[in-house]
Design a protein around this motif. Structure first.
Motif, PDB file in Angstrom:
ATOM      1  N   LEU A 191       0.721  -1.123   0.078  1.00 50.17           N
ATOM      2  CA  LEU A 191       0.121  -0.045   0.244  1.00 50.17           C
ATOM      3  C   LEU A 191       0.804   1.215  -0.001  1.00 50.17           C
ATOM      4  CD1 LEU A 191      -2.758  -1.197   2.406  1.00 50.17           C
ATOM      5  CD2 LEU A 191      -2.855  -1.044  -0.126  1.00 50.17           C
ATOM      6  N   GLY A 192       2.116   1.100   0.599  1.00 47.34           N
ATOM      7  CA  GLY A 192       2.739   2.267   0.439  1.00 47.34           C
ATOM      8  C   GLY A 192       3.536   2.561  -0.710  1.00 47.34           C
ATOM      9  N   MET A 193       3.469   1.512  -1.707  1.00 44.31           N
ATOM     10  CA  MET A 193       3.723   1.476  -2.967  1.00 44.31           C
ATOM     11  C   MET A 193       2.799   2.417  -3.781  1.00 44.31           C
ATOM     12  SD  MET A 193       4.533  -1.510  -5.821  1.00 44.31           S
ATOM     13  CE  MET A 193       2.837  -2.188  -5.929  1.00 44.31           C
ATOM     14  N   LEU A 250      -5.805  11.396  -2.600  1.00 44.72           N
ATOM     15  CA  LEU A 250      -4.647  11.112  -1.724  1.00 44.72           C
ATOM     16  C   LEU A 250      -5.183  10.492  -0.509  1.00 44.72           C
ATOM     17  CD1 LEU A 250      -2.619  14.179  -2.513  1.00 44.72           C
ATOM     18  CD2 LEU A 250      -1.802  11.979  -2.861  1.00 44.72           C
ATOM     19  N   ALA A 251      -6.355  11.012  -0.159  1.00 42.58           N
ATOM     20  CA  ALA A 251      -6.732  10.500   1.117  1.00 42.58           C
ATOM     21  C   ALA A 251      -7.198   9.118   1.035  1.00 42.58           C
ATOM     22  CB  ALA A 251      -8.166  11.239   1.535  1.00 42.58           C
ATOM     23  N   SER A 252      -7.700   8.613  -0.220  1.00 42.04           N
ATOM     24  CA  SER A 252      -7.857   7.205  -0.414  1.00 42.04           C
ATOM     25  C   SER A 252      -6.691   6.324  -0.496  1.00 42.04           C
ATOM     26  CB  SER A 252      -8.743   7.125  -1.949  1.00 42.04           C
ATOM     27  OG  SER A 252      -9.715   7.716  -2.029  1.00 42.04           O
ATOM     28  N   GLU A 260      -5.910   6.063   3.215  1.00 46.13           N
ATOM     29  CA  GLU A 260      -6.612   5.016   3.907  1.00 46.13           C
ATOM     30  C   GLU A 260      -6.318   3.779   3.820  1.00 46.13           C
ATOM     31  OE1 GLU A 260     -11.092   3.328   2.771  1.00 46.13           O
ATOM     32  OE2 GLU A 260     -10.894   5.454   3.008  1.00 46.13           O
ATOM     33  N   THR A 261      -6.063   3.319   2.632  1.00 43.42           N
ATOM     34  CA  THR A 261      -5.447   1.878   2.511  1.00 43.42           C
ATOM     35  C   THR A 261      -4.051   1.718   3.152  1.00 43.42           C
ATOM     36  OG1 THR A 261      -4.739   2.453   0.369  1.00 43.42           O
ATOM     37  CG2 THR A 261      -6.905   1.468   0.187  1.00 43.42           C
ATOM     38  N   LEU A 262      -3.181   2.482   3.105  1.00 44.46           N
ATOM     39  CA  LEU A 262      -2.116   2.370   3.967  1.00 44.46           C
ATOM     40  C   LEU A 262      -2.191   2.479   5.312  1.00 44.46           C
ATOM     41  CD1 LEU A 262       1.116   2.383   3.387  1.00 44.46           C
ATOM     42  CD2 LEU A 262       1.147   4.754   3.724  1.00 44.46           C
ATOM     43  N   SER A 263      -3.157   3.432   5.928  1.00 43.54           N
ATOM     44  CA  SER A 263      -3.401   3.434   7.252  1.00 43.54           C
ATOM     45  C   SER A 263      -4.132   2.040   7.893  1.00 43.54           C
ATOM     46  CB  SER A 263      -4.331   4.392   7.585  1.00 43.54           C
ATOM     47  OG  SER A 263      -5.628   4.368   7.281  1.00 43.54           O
TER      48      SER A 263
END
Length: 428
Positions: free
Chosen positions: A9-11, A255-257, A260-263
């Motif tokens: 997800l960081g990718m 960007l928030a999406s 979201e997946t990263l968090s």
């Protein structure tokens, strides 16, 4: 798996951060593609859930030969299904993006980006099916390591392919998709090599197994895929709502999406690793173990997401500064972070319950919970908040929808658990 999901997800977040340096319009163009990208992910995750559930149940019942046949079938069928889907999405992409609110200049950017992005999505789906096979056999280390490796390769290729080096000016927005495709292709080669020595695949009896297992597979995969396809549909509707606030808000929402997946990395890791455990316990009738696993998972999710949400709320301006070069986008993104991140604690509970439902024999109820989360809790709150308060209302509405969804999902889980335990007790 948490480490692997974090890197994967960081990718995606790194891609968006690099694209943000190209300007607001390329970032908004990429944001318009998110719902269709999630559509592909919905198909692959739904099939992956069915893979893990059926193979883990077969292993729990001692049916090793059937597990091998199922492993071979899903790799072939899954690859073909995703290939057909990507071709269809390329054919119909222009009218869809137009309906989502993309203008002519955004469409031109999307067109150059969408073809390599679809290739990357297909390669990523094949890789995901391989991950599901390893997870079903209790091996989460290799998928986690490959997720880290592919993210590192993507990180190295992104600046080279997007911005270029020396006299070569790079590919711009399409460079991000090509970097992802090359990273996934590298991971797929390693995964294929490791599968050769496992003995988890079969070459004979596949047609007979397909006929016998089709009903069981679709009984899990069908509702699971519908559950996973609901978020892309909801994202399409959400993007159309956000588009009314302007291009900067669309970019901030994109960007928030990604954020979201990263968090939600711990939650996503649990939704991958928990169902095989639950499937084996369900196959053996160990309801006490199931209850212990679920309570532990929910506690971890709530503590982790609330702690992370508080830190991100305090650091929202600095996080937005890192992710975007536009002051307008940064301001909207900081508002979204402050409201959304803490609400992911309850969203995580809902995701855990839905993934558990597919392993515990009630996939239809899991599908209905996904639908209720999006179309009864999330989207109405999102629309109402936008109408009443612009970007602030949008953020508060989305957060309120997540909280309602988590409360509803846990109540449904407790009711269903009590009923199933009582039924199991009468049977024994």
């Amino acid at each position: 798996m948490a480490i692997g999901v974090l890197s994967l997800l960081g990718m995606q977040l790194v891609d968006s951060a690099f694209i943000a340096r190209l300007g607001t319009r390329p970032l908004a163009a990429q944001s318009f593609t998110f719902p269709l990208s999630f559509l592909i992910i919905g198909f692959q995750v739904g099939m992956g859930i069915a893979i893990a559930a059926l193979i883990s149940r077969a292993l729990g019942a001692g049916e090793k030969q059937r597990a091998r046949r199922l492993g071979s079938l899903v790799l072939w069928v899954g690859g073909l299904v995703i290939a057909v889907l990507t071709i269809v999405l390329w054919i119909v992409h222009e009218p869809i993006f137009t309906r989502l609110g993309a203008g002519p200049r955004s469409l031109a950017l999307i067109r150059s980006y969408w073809a390599p992005q679809l290739l990357a999505a297909w390669l990523g789906a094949l890789l995901y099916f391989g991950y599901s096979l390893f997870r079903a056999h209790g091996n989460t280390r290799l998928p986690g390591k490959l997720m880290v490796a592919t993210s590192v390769i993507n990180l190295a290729l992104d600046p080279l392919l997007i911005f270029g080096v020396g006299p070569w000016h790079g590919l711009g927005l399409p460079g991000a998709a090509w970097a992802t495709a090359l990273a996934f292709a590298s991971g797929l080669m390693v995964l294929s090599w490791r599968l050769q020595g496992t003995g988890w695949l079969a070459r004979r009896g596949l047609i007979t197994e397909a006929r016998q297992s089709l009903r069981d597979f679709m009984g899990i995969a069908g509702p699971a895929m519908i559950s996973q396809l609901m978020p892309p549909l909801a994202q399409m509707l959400a993007i159309s709502i956000v588009a009314s606030l302007g291009e900067a808000s669309v970019a901030a929402w994109g960007l928030a999406s990604r954020l979201e997946t990263l968090s939600l990395m711990v939650v996503l890791a649990l939704t991958m690793s928990l169902p095989p455990w639950l499937g084996r316990c369900y196959g053996g009738g160990d309801w006490q173990r199931i209850e212990s696993l679920m309570r532990l998972a929910v506690r971890v999710v709530i503590v982790w997401q609330l702690g992370l949400g508080l830190l991100m709320t305090l650091g929202a301006p600095w996080v937005a500064l890192v992710l975007s070069g536009s002051p307008e986008v940064r301001g909207d993104l900081a508002i979204l972070i402050r409201f959304l991140l803490p609400s992911y604690a309850l969203l995580g509970v809902c995701m855990i319950v839905v993934s558990a439902g597919n392993a515990l024999g009630w996939p239809l109820k899991a599908m209905l919970m996904s639908g209720a989360r999006l179309f009864i809790c999330y989207l109405p709150c999102l629309w109402l908040g936008t109408q009443l308060g612009g970007i602030h209302g949008l953020a508060m509405g989305a957060a309120g929808g997540n909280v309602l969804a988590g409360i509803l999902a846990w109540r449904v889980y407790r009711m269903t658990r009590n009923r199933d335990r009582a039924t199991a007790g009468k049977t024994t």
